[in-house]
Design an enzyme around this catalytic site. Sequence first.
Site, PDB file in Angstrom:
ATOM      1  N   GLY A 143     -21.840   6.443 110.999  1.00  0.00           N
ATOM      2  CA  GLY A 143     -22.749   5.759 110.102  1.00  0.00           C
ATOM      3  C   GLY A 143     -22.068   5.272 108.842  1.00  0.00           C
ATOM      4  O   GLY A 143     -21.402   4.231 108.810  1.00  0.00           O
ATOM      5  N   CYS A 144     -22.204   6.054 107.776  1.00  0.00           N
ATOM      6  CA  CYS A 144     -21.753   5.594 106.468  1.00  0.00           C
ATOM      7  C   CYS A 144     -20.232   5.555 106.319  1.00  0.00           C
ATOM      8  O   CYS A 144     -19.706   4.729 105.571  1.00  0.00           O
ATOM      9  CB  CYS A 144     -22.379   6.460 105.384  1.00  0.00           C
ATOM     10  SG  CYS A 144     -24.181   6.300 105.339  1.00  0.00           S
ATOM     11  N   VAL A 145     -19.517   6.441 107.023  1.00  0.00           N
ATOM     12  CA  VAL A 145     -18.055   6.377 106.974  1.00  0.00           C
ATOM     13  C   VAL A 145     -17.571   5.084 107.619  1.00  0.00           C
ATOM     14  O   VAL A 145     -16.751   4.349 107.051  1.00  0.00           O
ATOM     15  CB  VAL A 145     -17.422   7.606 107.660  1.00  0.00           C
ATOM     16  CG1 VAL A 145     -15.920   7.423 107.824  1.00  0.00           C
ATOM     17  CG2 VAL A 145     -17.718   8.866 106.858  1.00  0.00           C
ATOM     18  N   THR A 148     -18.483   2.020 105.471  1.00  0.00           N
ATOM     19  CA  THR A 148     -17.649   1.937 104.271  1.00  0.00           C
ATOM     20  C   THR A 148     -16.234   1.496 104.610  1.00  0.00           C
ATOM     21  O   THR A 148     -15.638   0.668 103.896  1.00  0.00           O
ATOM     22  CB  THR A 148     -17.638   3.295 103.550  1.00  0.00           C
ATOM     23  OG1 THR A 148     -18.983   3.648 103.182  1.00  0.00           O
ATOM     24  CG2 THR A 148     -16.770   3.256 102.301  1.00  0.00           C
TER      25      THR A 148
END
Length: 209
Positions: A143-145, A148
């Site tokens: 997800g966020c990793v 980013t």
Amino acid sequence: MTTAFRSTEKLTPAQQYGLVLVDLSVGFTQPSLSPLGAESDAVVAANQRLLAAFRERGWPVFFTTVVYDTPEQAAVFREKLPSLNVLERGSPLVDIDPRVAPQADEVVIEKHWASGFFATDLAAQLRAAGCDGVMVTGLTTSGCVRATAVDALQHDFRVVVPIEACGDRDNAAHKANLYDLQIKYADVVSLHYALQLVRGRAATDVDWL
């Protein structure tokens, strides 16, 4: 033994990396307290080692945390993933895990969506600090990793993702997303290799194993 994923090309190391610790907040690191949490002791320990190396080198460190003030913020994202609604301002779940607590001069970026770069000034702060590369760690890999890391590349930063410093509630998704990041967006490396880069030592392919 941790084996890093390989692709045909490897990025030239950056002159200076910034460490971006993605969503190592209590809401993600403490499964007993949050529906978003997963067992992450090993991930936290790996990030402790990276933090120590970055602080010793004097390279900048940035944290991200998801926090919401109103129901309208990231409304569609929250409709898709309703468990995000626990991340309200004032909740202890949005605080960075005390095991990797930011120092007074380290920035915590508040975000509403997956990427630490989207609708934030993270890219500008990294450039102002003299960074041409980023090491992206944290939760969750799929997800966020991932979001980013992809956005870091799209801002023209050289991206390194240390394997042991990332985690996911779904191990299959963790491995699949690391593989995909290595092929197209980042150098996915062992923690040892990443630490060698931070310490300014020669990091060869042998260090990837």
